[in-house]
Design an enzyme around this catalytic site. Structure first.
Site, PDB file in Angstrom:
ATOM      1  N   TYR A   1      38.659  31.129  49.081  1.00  0.00           N
ATOM      2  CA  TYR A   1      38.013  31.483  47.799  1.00  0.00           C
ATOM      3  C   TYR A   1      36.885  32.511  48.017  1.00  0.00           C
ATOM      4  O   TYR A   1      36.763  33.480  47.272  1.00  0.00           O
ATOM      5  CB  TYR A   1      37.478  30.190  47.187  1.00  0.00           C
ATOM      6  CG  TYR A   1      36.894  30.285  45.806  1.00  0.00           C
ATOM      7  CD1 TYR A   1      37.713  30.290  44.676  1.00  0.00           C
ATOM      8  CD2 TYR A   1      35.508  30.319  45.608  1.00  0.00           C
ATOM      9  CE1 TYR A   1      37.169  30.322  43.396  1.00  0.00           C
ATOM     10  CE2 TYR A   1      34.961  30.351  44.332  1.00  0.00           C
ATOM     11  CZ  TYR A   1      35.790  30.358  43.232  1.00  0.00           C
ATOM     12  OH  TYR A   1      35.247  30.383  41.970  1.00  0.00           O
TER      13      TYR A   1
ATOM     14  N   LYS B   1      36.786  36.165  46.378  1.00  0.00           N
ATOM     15  CA  LYS B   1      35.702  36.538  45.465  1.00  0.00           C
ATOM     16  C   LYS B   1      34.906  37.730  46.002  1.00  0.00           C
ATOM     17  O   LYS B   1      34.378  38.530  45.225  1.00  0.00           O
ATOM     18  CB  LYS B   1      34.789  35.329  45.209  1.00  0.00           C
ATOM     19  CG  LYS B   1      35.463  34.222  44.377  1.00  0.00           C
ATOM     20  CD  LYS B   1      36.073  34.751  43.083  1.00  0.00           C
ATOM     21  CE  LYS B   1      36.293  33.684  42.022  1.00  0.00           C
ATOM     22  NZ  LYS B   1      37.003  34.215  40.837  1.00  0.00           N
TER      23      LYS B   1
END
Ligand SMILES: NC(=O)c1ccc[n+]([C@@H]2O[C@H](COP(=O)([O-])OP(=O)(O)OC[C@H]3O[C@@H](n4cnc5c(N)ncnc54)[C@H](O)[C@@H]3O)[C@@H](O)[C@H]2O)c1
Length: 253
Positions: A154, A158
């Site tokens: 993640y 991101k």
């Protein structure tokens, strides 16, 4: 305020959480809003709320990581609502695990939704923006981009979205298109509820612990992010591009 002619915005992952609040805020700002989500029936709930408030909206079921579904969804939006010139890449998932336990599937799923999904959506929508010589793209990053234990997948996605945003800003600027990134901190939503559940913490205790670390001494709400999206897509923000704004109640993650 209704603009004339009415501009059309797409919000991915708009069935719930930050996406639903953003879709409703953009409708209140005067946009017709397409809510694209894996869950079409839940997305219809967001559309119903927009219509009940007097707005125009359309629910479209699609997986943003699937090329054909993205192309079909954007074509449907253009036909039924009008050419989309605002895109909010908000759809997201987590598959948290420490590196030694992270599977290829955990990695690929997160890259697929956040990176491939945002790329496919932006590629499909840009032609409408370029034709109209006006557009606004907002990508949802996260404070996790700065590094977060248990989130190699993640955090990487991101952080990747920040580079993606800056490059879109450079490529599309001459067509009147801006691209910006919002990096939220802790926001109350189903995503953070699922995290608390996964680590076996009581929700209220979990929120209180997060709030203690936040300078403004409260958890973020979905409306905090919707408000920032509203600014980035506004007419007056045309000279703001390629930026990352941390909306986290303070300067740190
Ligand atoms: N909640 C937070 O604290 C927080 C913090 C930083 C960043 N974010 C980011 O903000 C965005 C929204 O988060 P949220 O908390 O509202 O999440 P959420 O889990 O409440 O909602 C995400 C939505 O995305 C949809 N979705 C997931 N995969 C999809 C796919 N492949 N195609 C289409 N739709 C898909 C889901 O069905 C769901 O409706 C995400 O990108 C998330 O990573 C959230």
């Amino acid at each position: 305020m209704t603009q004339s002619p009415q501009r059309v915005a797409i919000v991915t992952g708009g069935a719930r959480g930050i996406g639903a609040a953003t879709a409703q805020r953009l409708a209140a700002d005067g946009f017709a809003v397409a809510v694209i989500d894996l869950e079409e029936a839940t997305a219809k709930g967001t559309v119903d709320a927009i219509e009940a408030a007097g707005g125009r909206a359309l629910a479209v079921g699609a997986d943003v990581a699937d090329t054909e579904q993205v192309e079909a969804a954007v074509n449907r939006v253009a036909t039924e609502l009008g050419a989309p010139t605002v895109l909010v890449n908000n759809a997201g998932v987590t598959r948290d695990n420490l590196l030694f336990k992270m599977t290829e599937s955990d990695w690929d799923t997160v890259m697929g939704v956040h990176l491939r999904g945002s790329f496919l959506m932006a590629r499909a929508v840009q032609k409408h923006m370029v034709e109209q010589k006006w557009g606004r793209i907002v990508n949802l990053s996260s404070t996790s981009a700065l590094g977060n234990r248990g989130q190699t997948n993640y955090a990487t996605a991101k952080a990747g979205l920040q580079g993606f945003t800056k490059t879109l800003a450079i490529e599309l600027g001459k067509f009147g298109v801006t691209a910006n990134c919002i990096a939220p901190g802790f926001i109350v939503s189903d995503m953070t509820r699922a995290t608390a559940e996964r680590i076996g913490e009581d929700w209220d205790t979990y929120v209180a612990a997060r709030a203690k670390e936040i300078p403004v001494a409260r958890p973020g709400q979905v409306e905090d992010i919707a408000h920032t999206v509203s600014f980035f897509v506004s007419e007056g923000a045309g000279f703001v591009s390629g930026q990352v704004i941390y909306v986290a109640g303070g300067p740190k993650a």
